[in-house]
Design a protein around this motif. Sequence first.
Motif, mmCIF file in Angstrom:
data_model
loop_
_atom_site.group_PDB
_atom_site.id
_atom_site.type_symbol
_atom_site.label_atom_id
_atom_site.label_comp_id
_atom_site.label_asym_id
_atom_site.label_seq_id
_atom_site.Cartn_x
_atom_site.Cartn_y
_atom_site.Cartn_z
ATOM 1 N N GLY A 87 33.817 -54.868 14.532
ATOM 2 C CA GLY A 87 35.163 -55.277 14.933
ATOM 3 C C GLY A 87 35.440 -56.738 14.636
ATOM 4 N N LEU A 88 34.448 -57.598 14.869
ATOM 5 C CA LEU A 88 34.638 -59.015 14.573
ATOM 6 C C LEU A 88 34.732 -59.255 13.070
ATOM 7 N N LEU A 89 33.981 -58.480 12.278
ATOM 8 C CA LEU A 89 34.080 -58.609 10.822
ATOM 9 C C LEU A 89 35.475 -58.208 10.337
ATOM 10 N N CYS A 90 36.052 -57.188 10.935
ATOM 11 C CA CYS A 90 37.425 -56.802 10.577
ATOM 12 C C CYS A 90 38.414 -57.904 10.927
ATOM 13 N N ALA A 91 38.186 -58.560 12.064
ATOM 14 C CA ALA A 91 39.074 -59.659 12.444
ATOM 15 C C ALA A 91 38.950 -60.829 11.475
ATOM 16 N N VAL A 92 37.752 -61.106 11.011
ATOM 17 C CA VAL A 92 37.559 -62.185 10.037
ATOM 18 C C VAL A 92 38.200 -61.815 8.709
ATOM 19 N N VAL A 93 38.139 -60.537 8.324
ATOM 20 C CA VAL A 93 38.769 -60.096 7.082
ATOM 21 C C VAL A 93 40.275 -60.273 7.155
ATOM 22 N N LYS A 94 40.867 -59.993 8.296
ATOM 23 C CA LYS A 94 42.309 -60.189 8.445
ATOM 24 C C LYS A 94 42.685 -61.656 8.307
ATOM 25 N N GLN A 95 41.785 -62.543 8.691
ATOM 26 C CA GLN A 95 42.056 -63.964 8.581
ATOM 27 C C GLN A 95 41.978 -64.432 7.132
ATOM 28 N N ASP A 96 40.930 -64.024 6.407
ATOM 29 C CA ASP A 96 40.768 -64.456 5.010
ATOM 30 C C ASP A 96 39.855 -63.447 4.321
ATOM 31 N N ASP A 97 40.444 -62.476 3.652
ATOM 32 C CA ASP A 97 39.645 -61.428 3.010
ATOM 33 C C ASP A 97 38.943 -61.925 1.747
ATOM 34 N N ALA A 98 39.510 -62.907 1.060
ATOM 35 C CA ALA A 98 38.885 -63.410 -0.156
ATOM 36 C C ALA A 98 37.573 -64.128 0.147
ATOM 37 N N VAL A 99 37.550 -64.898 1.214
ATOM 38 C CA VAL A 99 36.335 -65.617 1.581
ATOM 39 C C VAL A 99 35.246 -64.627 2.001
ATOM 40 N N VAL A 100 35.609 -63.598 2.740
ATOM 41 C CA VAL A 100 34.624 -62.590 3.153
ATOM 42 C C VAL A 100 34.075 -61.843 1.943
ATOM 43 N N ALA A 101 34.934 -61.542 0.973
ATOM 44 C CA ALA A 101 34.478 -60.843 -0.228
ATOM 45 C C ALA A 101 33.477 -61.682 -1.025
ATOM 46 N N SER A 102 33.625 -62.991 -0.982
ATOM 47 C CA SER A 102 32.685 -63.846 -1.701
ATOM 48 C C SER A 102 31.329 -63.926 -1.021
ATOM 49 N N CYS A 103 31.235 -63.463 0.225
ATOM 50 C CA CYS A 103 29.974 -63.517 0.976
ATOM 51 C C CYS A 103 29.272 -62.172 1.051
ATOM 52 N N VAL A 104 29.778 -61.172 0.326
ATOM 53 C CA VAL A 104 29.196 -59.840 0.417
ATOM 54 C C VAL A 104 27.767 -59.819 -0.127
ATOM 55 N N SER A 105 27.509 -60.538 -1.214
ATOM 56 C CA SER A 105 26.169 -60.520 -1.819
ATOM 57 C C SER A 105 25.120 -61.074 -0.861
ATOM 58 N N SER A 106 25.347 -62.261 -0.342
ATOM 59 C CA SER A 106 24.376 -62.857 0.583
ATOM 60 C C SER A 106 24.303 -62.074 1.883
ATOM 61 N N GLY A 107 25.426 -61.539 2.332
ATOM 62 C CA GLY A 107 25.417 -60.761 3.563
ATOM 63 C C GLY A 107 24.630 -59.472 3.438
ATOM 64 N N THR A 108 24.783 -58.772 2.315
ATOM 65 C CA THR A 108 24.040 -57.522 2.128
ATOM 66 C C THR A 108 22.540 -57.778 1.957
ATOM 67 N N ARG A 109 22.175 -58.890 1.321
ATOM 68 C CA ARG A 109 20.749 -59.204 1.189
ATOM 69 C C ARG A 109 20.119 -59.465 2.558
ATOM 70 N N ARG A 110 20.811 -60.207 3.394
ATOM 71 C CA ARG A 110 20.285 -60.460 4.735
ATOM 72 C C ARG A 110 20.268 -59.177 5.565
ATOM 73 N N ALA A 111 21.271 -58.351 5.375
ATOM 74 C CA ALA A 111 21.295 -57.082 6.104
ATOM 75 C C ALA A 111 20.149 -56.178 5.677
#
Length: 248
Positions: A87-111
Amino acid sequence: TAAGADAKYVTPGDVAARFAQHQPAILALLQQGLQCRAEVADMRLRSRALAAARALHKAGLAHPSSMAVALFPALFADRALRRGAGGLLCAVVKQDDAVVASCVSSGTRRAFVATMWQAPHDLDFPGAPGLARSAAEASAAFALCGRRARLRWIRALLDELRMADSEDHLGRLDPLPAPAASRTPAALPTTTPRLSPFGGARRRTTTAAPAPPAAQRLTPFGGGARRRLAPGAAGAPEVSTSAALAAM
């Protein structure tokens, strides 16, 4: 004095600045214990850190990229925080989806690293319930993105899949558990078995063909006529010479 009176008052901006200074510590606590063996105390710290991160986001003091990178491990590796992190990730996407999309690579590696530590059984087969629920939460954030941000999500995931087959893939990850870290690409088998259409490996076995049954001559009454074998033929009974002369 006037200067002393002004020093007693604290503006909301000062409070926000002081509160924003705690963002790195809060995001570090949000990932506390996800890259080591699980402990009960770490779960409580992550729950409180998620509440503090949500308060930071509501106040507009959280950086979207740092928040998104910290939410991916909790989303996939912590069952208790899966829904809250999604839910918090969805809220961050609503704020700035482009910035979240740029963090998908590092986020998936940590996940991925966090899942290897906390729930490695979820990676054994794609239909694991825990992995499916986490993917559903992530897909909700993906659906809120615009067209360009979605393309960046897809490209980032495809790049990670391509890099997974390279030799330096483990060097881009955080420390993994001992069994997983020892399984380097050089140790993996280079040949794959040939699969059958039903999903199992086809075994090549050579078996001798069964001998065809001997043809029998049928009588008009349905019984098989017995063939009289000549003496000395294969399968013929042994007959003595005196018995043969008496029969003649």
